[in-house]
Scaffold this motif. Sequence first.
Motif, PDB file in Angstrom:
ATOM      1  N   MET A 145       0.850  -1.171   0.000  1.00  0.00           N
ATOM      2  CA  MET A 145       0.000   0.000   0.000  1.00  0.00           C
ATOM      3  C   MET A 145       0.897   1.236   0.000  1.00  0.00           C
ATOM      4  N   ASN A 146       0.514   2.226  -0.768  1.00  0.00           N
ATOM      5  CA  ASN A 146       1.266   3.479  -0.770  1.00  0.00           C
ATOM      6  C   ASN A 146       0.475   4.560  -0.024  1.00  0.00           C
ATOM      7  N   PHE A 147       1.095   5.723   0.108  1.00  0.00           N
ATOM      8  CA  PHE A 147       0.486   6.796   0.892  1.00  0.00           C
ATOM      9  C   PHE A 147      -0.858   7.224   0.311  1.00  0.00           C
ATOM     10  N   GLU A 148      -0.933   7.373  -0.994  1.00  0.00           N
ATOM     11  CA  GLU A 148      -2.167   7.846  -1.619  1.00  0.00           C
ATOM     12  C   GLU A 148      -3.308   6.857  -1.389  1.00  0.00           C
ATOM     13  N   THR A 149      -3.009   5.574  -1.504  1.00  0.00           N
ATOM     14  CA  THR A 149      -4.031   4.552  -1.267  1.00  0.00           C
ATOM     15  C   THR A 149      -4.496   4.591   0.179  1.00  0.00           C
ATOM     16  N   PHE A 150      -3.552   4.716   1.104  1.00  0.00           N
ATOM     17  CA  PHE A 150      -3.919   4.796   2.514  1.00  0.00           C
ATOM     18  C   PHE A 150      -4.767   6.028   2.772  1.00  0.00           C
ATOM     19  N   GLN A 151      -4.366   7.145   2.222  1.00  0.00           N
ATOM     20  CA  GLN A 151      -5.107   8.389   2.422  1.00  0.00           C
ATOM     21  C   GLN A 151      -6.535   8.271   1.874  1.00  0.00           C
ATOM     22  N   GLN A 152      -6.681   7.620   0.739  1.00  0.00           N
ATOM     23  CA  GLN A 152      -8.017   7.415   0.169  1.00  0.00           C
ATOM     24  C   GLN A 152      -8.871   6.510   1.059  1.00  0.00           C
ATOM     25  N   SER A 153      -8.226   5.575   1.742  1.00  0.00           N
ATOM     26  CA  SER A 153      -8.968   4.631   2.590  1.00  0.00           C
ATOM     27  C   SER A 153      -9.660   5.327   3.752  1.00  0.00           C
ATOM     28  N   ILE A 154      -9.222   6.507   4.086  1.00  0.00           N
ATOM     29  CA  ILE A 154      -9.800   7.241   5.219  1.00  0.00           C
ATOM     30  C   ILE A 154     -11.265   7.603   4.947  1.00  0.00           C
ATOM     31  N   LYS A 155     -11.619   7.674   3.681  1.00  0.00           N
ATOM     32  CA  LYS A 155     -13.009   7.996   3.319  1.00  0.00           C
ATOM     33  C   LYS A 155     -13.947   6.804   3.529  1.00  0.00           C
ATOM     34  N   ALA A 156     -13.386   5.608   3.681  1.00  0.00           N
ATOM     35  CA  ALA A 156     -14.194   4.403   3.860  1.00  0.00           C
ATOM     36  C   ALA A 156     -14.710   4.326   5.297  1.00  0.00           C
ATOM     37  N   THR A 157     -15.685   3.481   5.500  1.00  0.00           N
ATOM     38  CA  THR A 157     -16.251   3.325   6.840  1.00  0.00           C
ATOM     39  C   THR A 157     -15.465   2.332   7.681  1.00  0.00           C
ATOM     40  N   THR A 158     -14.648   1.524   7.036  1.00  0.00           N
ATOM     41  CA  THR A 158     -13.807   0.571   7.762  1.00  0.00           C
ATOM     42  C   THR A 158     -12.373   0.695   7.258  1.00  0.00           C
ATOM     43  N   PRO A 159     -11.417   0.428   8.128  1.00  0.00           N
ATOM     44  CA  PRO A 159     -10.010   0.543   7.716  1.00  0.00           C
ATOM     45  C   PRO A 159      -9.619  -0.577   6.752  1.00  0.00           C
ATOM     46  N   PRO A 160      -8.527  -0.389   6.043  1.00  0.00           N
ATOM     47  CA  PRO A 160      -8.041  -1.453   5.161  1.00  0.00           C
ATOM     48  C   PRO A 160      -7.669  -2.690   5.987  1.00  0.00           C
ATOM     49  N   GLU A 161      -7.772  -3.827   5.372  1.00  0.00           N
ATOM     50  CA  GLU A 161      -7.390  -5.062   6.049  1.00  0.00           C
ATOM     51  C   GLU A 161      -5.879  -5.219   6.032  1.00  0.00           C
ATOM     52  N   ASN A 162      -5.389  -5.962   6.986  1.00  0.00           N
ATOM     53  CA  ASN A 162      -3.978  -6.351   7.043  1.00  0.00           C
ATOM     54  C   ASN A 162      -3.008  -5.171   7.087  1.00  0.00           C
ATOM     55  N   ILE A 163      -3.351  -4.149   7.852  1.00  0.00           N
ATOM     56  CA  ILE A 163      -2.403  -3.053   8.057  1.00  0.00           C
ATOM     57  C   ILE A 163      -1.866  -3.146   9.480  1.00  0.00           C
ATOM     58  N   SER A 164      -0.736  -2.534   9.698  1.00  0.00           N
ATOM     59  CA  SER A 164      -0.116  -2.589  11.021  1.00  0.00           C
ATOM     60  C   SER A 164      -0.974  -1.859  12.053  1.00  0.00           C
ATOM     61  N   LEU A 165      -0.721  -2.181  13.288  1.00  0.00           N
ATOM     62  CA  LEU A 165      -1.417  -1.519  14.393  1.00  0.00           C
ATOM     63  C   LEU A 165      -1.156  -0.011  14.368  1.00  0.00           C
ATOM     64  N   TYR A 166       0.064   0.375  13.981  1.00  0.00           N
ATOM     65  CA  TYR A 166       0.420   1.796  13.911  1.00  0.00           C
ATOM     66  C   TYR A 166      -0.424   2.512  12.853  1.00  0.00           C
ATOM     67  N   LEU A 167      -0.523   1.902  11.661  1.00  0.00           N
ATOM     68  CA  LEU A 167      -1.346   2.511  10.606  1.00  0.00           C
ATOM     69  C   LEU A 167      -2.813   2.518  11.000  1.00  0.00           C
ATOM     70  N   LEU A 168      -3.243   1.486  11.668  1.00  0.00           N
ATOM     71  CA  LEU A 168      -4.627   1.446  12.121  1.00  0.00           C
ATOM     72  C   LEU A 168      -4.907   2.583  13.102  1.00  0.00           C
ATOM     73  N   ALA A 169      -3.965   2.844  13.981  1.00  0.00           N
ATOM     74  CA  ALA A 169      -4.115   3.967  14.913  1.00  0.00           C
ATOM     75  C   ALA A 169      -4.193   5.288  14.144  1.00  0.00           C
ATOM     76  N   MET A 170      -3.337   5.454  13.148  1.00  0.00           N
ATOM     77  CA  MET A 170      -3.349   6.692  12.359  1.00  0.00           C
ATOM     78  C   MET A 170      -4.637   6.814  11.554  1.00  0.00           C
ATOM     79  N   TRP A 171      -5.155   5.679  11.073  1.00  0.00           N
ATOM     80  CA  TRP A 171      -6.414   5.676  10.330  1.00  0.00           C
ATOM     81  C   TRP A 171      -7.548   6.151  11.248  1.00  0.00           C
ATOM     82  N   HIS A 172      -7.612   5.594  12.448  1.00  0.00           N
ATOM     83  CA  HIS A 172      -8.673   5.994  13.384  1.00  0.00           C
ATOM     84  C   HIS A 172      -8.526   7.467  13.771  1.00  0.00           C
TER      85      HIS A 172
END
Length: 94
Positions: free
Chosen positions: A1-28
């Motif tokens: 996953m790259n930064f742009e894809t991660f940033q786009q995922s923020i618009k979703a209602t659920t976080p991307p699957e199989n991401i690190s706990l750190y990225l999950l924290a940043m997503w929330h």
Amino acid sequence: MNFETFQQSIKATTPPENISLYLLAMWHDANGNWDKAHAMVDNLNDSTACWVHAYLHRKEGDNANANYWYRRANKKIPDMSLQQEWENIVKAIL
């Protein structure tokens, strides 16, 4: 996953699957759930968790606590916007 894809995922209602706990924290955090983001890193002691933890306390406005966590992460409190730091952390984790 790259930064742009991660940033786009923020618009979703659920976080991307199989991401690190750190990225999950940043997503929330990006989705306005500071408490959930904080709970994810609160009991972790590695430098990445400490950096995320520091950022969250800086965002909260608790600079004394943030400084403690920045020191634990071997970083200085940044002289940049919270948004820029969020991006830097996410890019570093990715």
